[in-house]
Design a protein around this motif. Structure first.
Motif, PDB file in Angstrom:
ATOM      1  N   CYS A 103      35.192  49.127  31.818  1.00  0.00           N
ATOM      2  CA  CYS A 103      36.271  48.590  32.643  1.00  0.00           C
ATOM      3  C   CYS A 103      36.046  47.097  32.865  1.00  0.00           C
ATOM      4  N   VAL A 104      37.121  46.322  32.785  1.00  0.00           N
ATOM      5  CA  VAL A 104      37.001  44.876  32.978  1.00  0.00           C
ATOM      6  C   VAL A 104      36.600  44.514  34.404  1.00  0.00           C
ATOM      7  N   SER A 105      36.787  45.432  35.338  1.00  0.00           N
ATOM      8  CA  SER A 105      36.428  45.164  36.733  1.00  0.00           C
ATOM      9  C   SER A 105      35.063  45.737  37.104  1.00  0.00           C
ATOM     10  N   ASN A 106      34.286  46.145  36.127  1.00  0.00           N
ATOM     11  CA  ASN A 106      32.950  46.666  36.389  1.00  0.00           C
ATOM     12  C   ASN A 106      32.125  45.637  37.160  1.00  0.00           C
ATOM     13  N   LYS A 197      50.305  38.010  42.871  1.00  0.00           N
ATOM     14  CA  LYS A 197      49.823  38.574  44.141  1.00  0.00           C
ATOM     15  C   LYS A 197      49.368  40.017  43.969  1.00  0.00           C
ATOM     16  N   CYS A 198      50.071  40.766  43.137  1.00  0.00           N
ATOM     17  CA  CYS A 198      49.683  42.163  42.913  1.00  0.00           C
ATOM     18  C   CYS A 198      48.320  42.248  42.232  1.00  0.00           C
ATOM     19  N   ILE A 199      48.024  41.274  41.377  1.00  0.00           N
ATOM     20  CA  ILE A 199      46.718  41.226  40.707  1.00  0.00           C
ATOM     21  C   ILE A 199      45.611  41.053  41.740  1.00  0.00           C
ATOM     22  N   GLN A 200      45.831  40.118  42.667  1.00  0.00           N
ATOM     23  CA  GLN A 200      44.821  39.849  43.695  1.00  0.00           C
ATOM     24  C   GLN A 200      44.676  41.017  44.666  1.00  0.00           C
ATOM     25  N   ALA A 201      45.752  41.763  44.880  1.00  0.00           N
ATOM     26  CA  ALA A 201      45.715  42.871  45.837  1.00  0.00           C
ATOM     27  C   ALA A 201      45.062  44.117  45.265  1.00  0.00           C
ATOM     28  N   CYS A 202      45.076  44.288  43.950  1.00  0.00           N
ATOM     29  CA  CYS A 202      44.583  45.516  43.328  1.00  0.00           C
ATOM     30  C   CYS A 202      43.079  45.673  43.537  1.00  0.00           C
ATOM     31  N   PRO A 203      42.626  46.826  44.031  1.00  0.00           N
ATOM     32  CA  PRO A 203      41.196  47.017  44.304  1.00  0.00           C
ATOM     33  C   PRO A 203      40.380  47.445  43.082  1.00  0.00           C
ATOM     34  N   THR A 204      41.049  47.777  41.979  1.00  0.00           N
ATOM     35  CA  THR A 204      40.356  48.279  40.793  1.00  0.00           C
ATOM     36  C   THR A 204      40.733  47.428  39.575  1.00  0.00           C
ATOM     37  N   GLY A 205      40.538  47.981  38.396  1.00  0.00           N
ATOM     38  CA  GLY A 205      40.908  47.285  37.169  1.00  0.00           C
ATOM     39  C   GLY A 205      42.277  47.671  36.671  1.00  0.00           C
ATOM     40  N   ALA A 206      43.123  48.202  37.533  1.00  0.00           N
ATOM     41  CA  ALA A 206      44.456  48.637  37.114  1.00  0.00           C
ATOM     42  C   ALA A 206      45.375  47.459  36.812  1.00  0.00           C
ATOM     43  N   LEU A 207      45.275  46.393  37.592  1.00  0.00           N
ATOM     44  CA  LEU A 207      46.075  45.198  37.391  1.00  0.00           C
ATOM     45  C   LEU A 207      45.149  44.011  37.190  1.00  0.00           C
ATOM     46  N   VAL A 208      45.195  43.418  36.011  1.00  0.00           N
ATOM     47  CA  VAL A 208      44.311  42.289  35.708  1.00  0.00           C
ATOM     48  C   VAL A 208      45.069  41.234  34.916  1.00  0.00           C
ATOM     49  N   GLU A 209      44.477  40.050  34.856  1.00  0.00           N
ATOM     50  CA  GLU A 209      45.065  38.957  34.091  1.00  0.00           C
ATOM     51  C   GLU A 209      44.554  38.976  32.665  1.00  0.00           C
ATOM     52  N   ALA A 213      37.493  36.798  30.417  1.00  0.00           N
ATOM     53  CA  ALA A 213      36.310  37.635  30.258  1.00  0.00           C
ATOM     54  C   ALA A 213      36.009  38.303  31.593  1.00  0.00           C
ATOM     55  N   PRO A 214      35.369  39.476  31.556  1.00  0.00           N
ATOM     56  CA  PRO A 214      35.079  40.178  32.820  1.00  0.00           C
ATOM     57  C   PRO A 214      34.371  39.323  33.858  1.00  0.00           C
ATOM     58  N   ILE A 215      33.520  38.403  33.424  1.00  0.00           N
ATOM     59  CA  ILE A 215      32.778  37.580  34.380  1.00  0.00           C
ATOM     60  C   ILE A 215      33.706  36.647  35.156  1.00  0.00           C
TER      61      ILE A 215
END
Length: 237
Positions: A103-106, A197-209, A213-215
């Motif tokens: 997951c990119v949000s790992n 704003k939805c990207i910043q609000a998402c608590p997981t990797g469901a919404l990302v830019e 890179a993950p970092i």
């Protein structure tokens, strides 16, 4: 201002009447875990992770949507609450396809962090393994339905702060899905302003830019609270 007095984990505190238990607890240094709650947005009590015990009843209460009352005695932690929260997180983990290692949000995921804090090393329920799509139709962002926990933070921030009303939840129960503009591809959503704003609000990797890179996939959930606070100030100016 009218105030009420109550006890949280044995400590007597005085707070404004009408304040929610979660806000009162956090203002007095009491940590109640949450997933669907985000400061600056309306509270829905969707994730049920913030449940607390009220003296005199066996019923658990969601701290984010329960207003304080004079004379209340609340417990924010107990073996019963910890077990309940573990169960809630485990059910979220098995409902979709949360594979942290890919997951990119790992390492930057609120669901992952909460599972670690509760010492969840395995789940007791069978995985659903649904076949869910990844929508990459938007020029800047991606929605991965495998990572979505239906917290509705994106729905609320889009409606309440941006006023675009792009996101909604369709169907019910295990069939519930996050949808944009009548279940069309996100890239076809005419109301989407691309504000992020939805990207910043998402608590997981469901919404990302896209393209990061993950970092570099840092999310600033406090941004939502700052925008909400500034608009409140302007309305009362």
């Amino acid at each position: 201002m009218t105030t009420v007095s109550l006890r949280i984990d044995g400590e007597l505190i005085t707070v404004p009447e009408g304040q929610m238990l979660l806000e009162a607890a956090r203002e007095h240094g009491k940590n109640i875990p949450t997933l669907c709650y985000l400061k600056g947005l309306s509270a829905t009590g969707a994730c049920r992770v913030c449940m607390v015990e009220l003296a005199g009843t066996d019923r658990l209460l969601p701290a984010c949507t329960t207003p304080v009352q004079d004379g209340m005695s609340i417990r924010t932690t107990s073996p019963r609450l910890e077990e309940y929260r573990r169960m809630a997180i485990e059910l979220l983990l098995v409902e979709r396809n949360h594979i942290c290692s890919v997951c990119v949000s790992n390492g930057r995921c609120e669901l992952q962090a909460l599972a670690q804090s509760l010492e969840i090393t395995h789940v007791r329920y069978p995985y659903n393994n649904p076949r869910l799509r990844v929508d990459m139709s938007h020029p800047r962002y991606v929605v991965d339905h495998n990572r979505c926990i239906l917290c509705t933070r994106c729905v609320r921030v889009c409606a309440e702060l941006e006023g675009a009303h792009v996101w909604e939840v369709s169907a019910r129960g295990i069939s519930s899905r996050l949808v944009s503009d009548m279940a069309d591809n996100w890239g076809n959503a005419r109301n989407c302003t691309g504000c992020g704003k939805c990207i910043q609000a998402c608590p997981t990797g469901a919404l990302v830019e896209k393209g990061l890179a993950p970092i570099h996939l840092e999310k600033d959930s406090e941004m939502i609270a700052r925008i909400s606070a500034s608009r409140t100030t302007m309305r009362h100016a």
